[in-house]
Design an enzyme around this catalytic site. Structure first.
Site, PDB file in Angstrom:
ATOM      1  N   GLU A   1       0.811  -1.224   0.000  1.00 15.09           N
ATOM      2  CA  GLU A   1       0.000   0.000   0.000  1.00 15.09           C
ATOM      3  C   GLU A   1       0.843   1.272   0.000  1.00 15.09           C
ATOM      4  OE1 GLU A   1      -3.168  -0.024   2.833  1.00 15.09           O
ATOM      5  OE2 GLU A   1      -3.997  -1.900   2.082  1.00 15.09           O
TER       6      GLU A   1
ATOM      7  N   GLU B   1      -5.611  -8.542   0.744  1.00 17.93           N
ATOM      8  CA  GLU B   1      -6.283  -8.104   1.973  1.00 17.93           C
ATOM      9  C   GLU B   1      -7.744  -7.826   1.678  1.00 17.93           C
ATOM     10  OE1 GLU B   1      -4.787  -4.895   4.435  1.00 17.93           O
ATOM     11  OE2 GLU B   1      -2.730  -5.278   3.785  1.00 17.93           O
TER      12      GLU B   1
END
Length: 539
Positions: free
Chosen positions: A130, A241
């Protein structure tokens, strides 16, 4: 909302016939104390013996460095060897070159220390997590932490490949994990190109600028997956995720509770498991203290009794889906949902642009073009979103009733008597000497596309003298470079050509779309069939 039904198997990385199913695992507990080998071993063993679902035999790690050391290999590796847990290794990419050097040192040491037994367990290596999201405008505004630029990540990917060359890990895929909104941002396409696989993080719970109740969550997730596949340049897309919190604050319409977590697991997880490599968030995040929100399947103490039913016997399809898969290798790498869409994910438990340009696709002097009309069969190439096409990378609503309010980027386009929407498109430099066509698509009411329509009227489309920004308000909309197209009457079941001309290659262009008469149209911009919204097509 468009319910996605088609079955995806072609998007799996061909390392083996296995489809991996596991959890994310941080390097520390919530009090920042370091996990040791016994802690990882207990977690991995618990995951493999959860009541109702014993399929969680893989672990995604955020770092290869053992917490509390400078560059020693993580003790998760011997724990994985003892429990035969496969590993999606992670190298942390948001702390600069010196810290990444430590990741490489730890990786090399692990190869030397554990050899082929280690290699047999490694699924792939993820460089970063991320980082692009945290470095985006949305990530910065959300205080998501320090991120990294695309050039940093591609450099780290190259360094990783160099480090494993000639070793037992030489043939392992090397890729990157980021939010789906980062992957569909064309400015990050260099990372897509450099990656062997795409790790996608998506949390409908956090998509709090749109309808995101638990009844919306399944569709929101698979729309995110579709959009990522379409922007993946044919690379395999893994779910690295996702999850739903068992406790915590409301997030718009999303309620954090065990009942909703159960529903999300059934409707999303059970469609993914066995079909697409998936690492769920998370086995345990409440040891010794409980974060808010908390996503843990077990509480403060490890237990084989999960907080909710994991059996996949009470709903959820047996197959995952993506209507965009057939186009994943051919659609523009810049295609996708809003690059800075307001979707975020939990802070990782492991760790503490070009200048706007002025352009238009047609002569601004032609301020009163003939009204656009619905497409016919002869126009099909212009509105079918064949390869290539461009998706807006910023959608900004502005409202004359609230002229000083900056709403930031959105997933939806909205045109009404007081609300206009601004669209930014990044036109690749490879489009030099090609013809670009601006199209607006509104599928039939029974097509499954997500929109609301009331009143009657059409739209006008104006070219802007400069692109919009996240801070643009009604009072600060860039000056108009002239009307480039108009649709007298917008009705469902039609596609419209707004304007066509030479592509402004290598530039960012902006348009303002406004309603006429009493039209009030709001829609979720989505190029998964049936496509809806404003696009730039090349044909």
């Amino acid at each position: 909302m468009y319910l996605l039904k088609s079955f995806v198997l072609a998007n799996l990385w061909g390392v083996s016939s296995a489809v991996y199913q596991g959890f994310n695992y941080g390097a520390t507990f919530t009090d920042n104390s370091a996990k040791q080998q016994s802690d990882f071993q207990n977690e991995f063993s618990t995951a493999q013996q959860l009541a109702g679902n014993s399929g969680f035999t893989s672990a995604r790690l955020f770092t290869t460095v053992q917490a509390g050391t400078t560059n020693s290999p993580t003790s998760a590796i011997p724990a994985a060897n003892d429990t035969r847990t496969t590993l999606l290794l992670g190298l942390w990419g948001s702390a600069g070159q010196d810290a990444f050097n430590n990741e490489i040192t730890a990786l090399k040491a692990a190869i030397s220390q554990y050899g082929q037994d280690f290699a047999d367990l490694v699924v792939a290596i993820s460089v970063g997590s991320e980082d692009l999201y945290r470095n985006s405008a949305t990530g910065i505004s959300s205080n998501a932490g320090i991120g990294a630029n695309p050039a940093d990540i591609t450099n780290y990917i190259s360094q990783t490949r160099a480090a494993i060359a000639g070793t037992v890990l030489a043939n392992k895929p090397v890729g990157h994990v980021d939010t789906w909104t980062a992957w569909v941002n064309g400015s990050n396409s260099a990372v897509t190109d450099a990656s062997d696989f795409i790790g996608m993080d998506a949390y409908p719970y956090f998509q709090n600028t749109m309808a995101n109740s638990i009844t919306d969550a399944e569709n929101l997730f698979f729309e995110a997956y579709n959009n990522t596949v379409a922007a993946s340049a044919g690379k395999p897309v893994w779910v690295t995720e996702t999850g739903w919190p068992v406790s915590g604050p409301d997030s718009n319409l999303a309620l954090a509770n065990v009942q909703n977590a159960t529903t999300y697991f059934s409707e999303v997880g059970c469609r993914l498991f066995g079909n697409i490599n998936t690492w769920w968030y998370i086995l345990q995040d409440a040891a010794p203290t409980t974060p808010s929100p908390s996503f843990g399947i077990v509480g403060a103490s490890l237990s084989q009794a999960p907080a909710y039913d994991l059996s996949c016997s009470n709903g959820g399809s047996s197959s995952a889906s993506s209507s965009a898969t057939a186009r994943s290798a051919t659609s523009s790498t810049n295609a996708g949902s809003s690059a800075e869409a307001p979707a975020s994910s939990p802070s990782p438990p492991e760790s503490s642009g070009p200048a706007p340009s002025q352009s238009a696709m047609s002569d601004p002097a032609s301020s009163q073009p003939a009204p656009a009309s619905p497409t016919t069969a002869a126009d099909a190439c212009q509105t079918a979103l064949t390869n290539p096409f461009e998706y807006p990378h910023l959608i900004i609503p502005v409202d004359s009733a609230n002229p000083d309010t900056a709403y930031g980027t959105q997933f939806n386009g909205h045109f009404s008597p007081t609300i206009s929407s601004l669209f930014n498109f990044d036109i690749p430099s490879t489009y030099t000497n090609k013809t670009c066509t601006v199209v607006f698509l509104l599928p039939a009411a029974n097509s499954g596309a997500s929109f609301t329509l009331s009143g009657e009227g059409g739209i006008t489309v104006s070219s802007l003298q400069s692109p919009a920004t996240q801070q643009t308000t009604y009072n600060s909309v860039p000056g108009s470079a002239g009307t480039v197209g108009a649709i007298d009457s917008v009705t469902p079941g039609n596609g419209y050509v707004v304007t066509s001309g030479e592509c402004p290659a290598g530039q960012t262009i902006g348009y303002e779309v406004s309603a006429t008469a009493t039209l009030d149209l709001e829609y979720f911009q989505n190029f998964a069939e049936p496509a809806i919204g404003l696009y730039v097509n090349v044909c």
